[in-house]
Design an enzyme around this catalytic site. Structure first.
Site, PDB file in Angstrom:
ATOM      1  N   HIS A 156      -3.208  -8.951  30.732  1.00 40.14           N
ATOM      2  CA  HIS A 156      -3.253 -10.044  31.263  1.00 40.14           C
ATOM      3  C   HIS A 156      -3.452 -11.648  30.438  1.00 40.14           C
ATOM      4  O   HIS A 156      -3.740 -12.769  31.682  1.00 40.14           O
ATOM      5  CB  HIS A 156      -4.228 -10.492  32.466  1.00 40.14           C
ATOM      6  CG  HIS A 156      -4.570  -8.459  32.387  1.00 40.14           C
ATOM      7  ND1 HIS A 156      -4.782  -8.498  33.748  1.00 40.14           N
ATOM      8  CD2 HIS A 156      -5.232  -7.824  31.850  1.00 40.14           C
ATOM      9  CE1 HIS A 156      -4.664  -6.901  34.138  1.00 40.14           C
ATOM     10  NE2 HIS A 156      -5.767  -6.987  33.021  1.00 40.14           N
ATOM     11  N   SER A 277      15.236 -33.892  21.838  1.00 34.55           N
ATOM     12  CA  SER A 277      15.156 -34.289  23.809  1.00 34.55           C
ATOM     13  C   SER A 277      15.712 -35.803  23.455  1.00 34.55           C
ATOM     14  O   SER A 277      15.948 -36.452  22.454  1.00 34.55           O
ATOM     15  CB  SER A 277      13.562 -34.652  23.796  1.00 34.55           C
ATOM     16  OG  SER A 277      13.362 -35.971  24.428  1.00 34.55           O
ATOM     17  N   LYS A 283       9.936 -34.267  20.175  1.00 37.22           N
ATOM     18  CA  LYS A 283      10.095 -32.522  20.479  1.00 37.22           C
ATOM     19  C   LYS A 283      11.021 -31.730  19.638  1.00 37.22           C
ATOM     20  O   LYS A 283      12.438 -32.026  19.144  1.00 37.22           O
ATOM     21  CB  LYS A 283      11.174 -32.583  21.883  1.00 37.22           C
ATOM     22  CG  LYS A 283      10.492 -33.513  23.224  1.00 37.22           C
ATOM     23  CD  LYS A 283       9.284 -32.562  23.567  1.00 37.22           C
ATOM     24  CE  LYS A 283       9.459 -31.858  24.696  1.00 37.22           C
ATOM     25  NZ  LYS A 283       8.929 -30.893  25.262  1.00 37.22           N
ATOM     26  N   GLU A 290      15.203 -20.115  26.265  1.00 37.65           N
ATOM     27  CA  GLU A 290      15.048 -20.297  27.420  1.00 37.65           C
ATOM     28  C   GLU A 290      16.565 -19.966  28.763  1.00 37.65           C
ATOM     29  O   GLU A 290      16.336 -19.204  29.163  1.00 37.65           O
ATOM     30  CB  GLU A 290      15.136 -22.168  27.727  1.00 37.65           C
ATOM     31  CG  GLU A 290      13.160 -22.861  26.995  1.00 37.65           C
ATOM     32  CD  GLU A 290      13.051 -23.602  26.815  1.00 37.65           C
ATOM     33  OE1 GLU A 290      13.335 -24.363  28.392  1.00 37.65           O
ATOM     34  OE2 GLU A 290      12.325 -24.177  26.080  1.00 37.65           O
TER      35      GLU A 290
END
Ligand code: ARG
Length: 459
Positions: A156, A277, A283, A290
């Protein structure tokens, strides 16, 4: 290009229809397989005396020449030919004259395309298997280095019980091993020649179907001419195999995305496998993972395309089936875009062992072991579970770990505790004790790695 079927037509095909109908722009990637199949077919026609031997040889030589020119990029495929099959055949006749017109004896594009696609996906599957093995070897290398790299295990997404990074990597090894086995099993059903099925009812010529299959290195021939031309199960199965590979890559990617966050900070991708970024200078984003997670969707979509394309088709061939190629090609292209870069990213990823171990200490993950300690001393598990739960609640209120409670505090809940409890619930003891086959103990994972290595050595 002149049509090879225009005998019964009185009008030219509308150019828009010609364009709509044509599959050349995407099926030309099967040119090697198409030519390989045609060479085997021509050799068989010659051997059987269906066409003269010298014609067969001229056809085979002509096809070899086309193959060489195609490989070298010397041929412009930007024509209005209907598909790669028509394209190659027209070119052959252009080059060797009337002998070329005998190639299609006893064959239809329906069995031809079924063969070509089988040969194509089999070739691709060989490369796919190599890429899977490379990933599996990378996982093994990481596992070997991290037998005692403690890592929190989750259910979980809540901390559950400590494991090791090695154990975690071997979980993915098991998934990719199944993926590899699925492909190997799929090959047995796919490496079957449909040639000789003709358009759908076979042919009257005395073809030697087994000889053709043999020449092509296939395992056998299809059983039924209707099924031979209209079966695309092999494409759907491959679409499913690739979907499973992508699903595994996507789950792995999701974990690496989490592990790369400032909050987890378990791993850091190499700069070469990260992006920045355009506005936020600090970043460093895990875009590769992804994108893999995102691309999984299109591969599932392709599987749906194939299943849906087939579900209403009466026997035998229907033109709908031309749509099979772009779907399966895209799935192959996608998995080939993802797998190698994922493996290289994994191999260069920085593993922050201290943070993993730190994470493995928190979250009361030794609560089960504390209960087990009491069970070994005679308490029924349910009662031990309750004692452990009480101590967890108490420790939470004290803002302490279970290991930090004093013996007095523990004995206030159960007199069964003594000094030995601290060793029993230490992180290393908790993991080391789980040494059943398949467990996370370094001892058990060492055996799993040995088994994995001997499996890879049998390939
Ligand atoms: N381009 C076709 C396909 O991909 C080849 C077979 C065409 N057969 C036919 N009878 N029109 O399926």
């Amino acid at each position: 290009m002149a049509k090879l079927w225009d005998g019964r037509f009185e009008k030219e095909t509308n150019p828009a229809v010609n364009d709509f109908n044509s599959s050349l722009r995407f099926d030309k990637r099967m040119f090697r397989q198409d030519i390989r199949g045609s060479i085997a077919h021509a050799a068989m026609l010659g051997k059987q005396g269906i066409i003269p031997m010298d014609t067969s040889i001229r056809i085979q030589e002509g096809l070899q020449g086309i193959l060489a020119d195609m490989e070298a990029g010397r041929i412009d495929t930007n024509t209005d030919a209907e598909d790669i099959h028509m394209f190659v055949e027209s070119l052959l006749t252009e080059r060797i004259g009337d002998d070329g017109k005998r190639l299609h004896t006893g064959r239809s594009r329906n069995d031809q395309v079924a063969l070509d696609l089988r040969l194509y996906v089999l070739d691709e599957s060989n490369v796919l298997k190599e890429e899977l093995v490379r990933l599996m070897r990378t996982l093994l290398a990481i596992a070997k280095e991290n037998l005692t790299t403690w890592l929190p295990g989750y259910t979980h997404l809540q901390k559950a019980q400590p494991v090791t990074l090695a154990h975690h990597m071997m979980a993915y090894f098991a998934m990719f091993r199944r993926d590899l086995q699925r492909l190997t099993d799929w090959e047995k059903r796919t490496a079957i020649s449909p040639l000789g099925s003709g358009a759908m009812a076979g042919t009257t010529y005395p073809l030697d179907r087994e000889f053709v299959a043999d020449q092509l290195g296939l395992l056998g021939i299809t059983d039924n001419s209707l099924d031979g031309v209209s079966d695309r199960d092999f494409a759907i199965e491959l679409g499913s195999c690739i979907s499973l590979i992508m699903m595994h890559l996507s789950r792995f990617s999701e974990e690496l995305i989490l592990w790369s966050t400032n909050e987890f900070s378990f791993v850091e991708m190499d700069d070469a496998y990260s992006t920045g970024s355009s506005i936020m200078p600090q970043k460093k984003n895990p875009d590769v993972t992804e994108l893999i997670r995102g691309k999984t969707g299109r591969v599932y979509g392709n599987l749906m395309t194939l299943l849906t394309m087939m579900k209403g088709l009466p026997l035998a061939y229907n033109k709908d089936m031309q749509e099979d190629k772009e779907a399966i090609f895209d799935s192959l292209d996608t998995v080939f875009a993802c797998l190698p870069v994922f493996t290289d990213m994994l191999a260069t990823m920085k593993i922050k062992k201290e943070n993993m171990a730190e994470g493995a200490k928190g979250g009361y993950m030794n609560a089960t072991d504390l209960a087990d300690y009491l069970v070994y001393r005679g308490l029924p598990f349910r009662d031990a579970h309750a004692v452990s739960g009480k101590l967890v609640l108490y420790a939470i209120h004290q803002n302490k770990a279970l290991d930090d409670l004093s013996l007095e505090e523990m004995r206030a809940v159960s007199p069964m505790f003594d000094e030995t409890i601290y060793e029993a619930i230490s992180l290393s003891a908790v993991v080391n004790r789980r040494n059943l086959p398949g467990g996370p103990a370094p001892e058990a994972v060492t055996r799993a790695i040995e088994n994995a290595e001997s499996y890879l050595n049998t390939l």
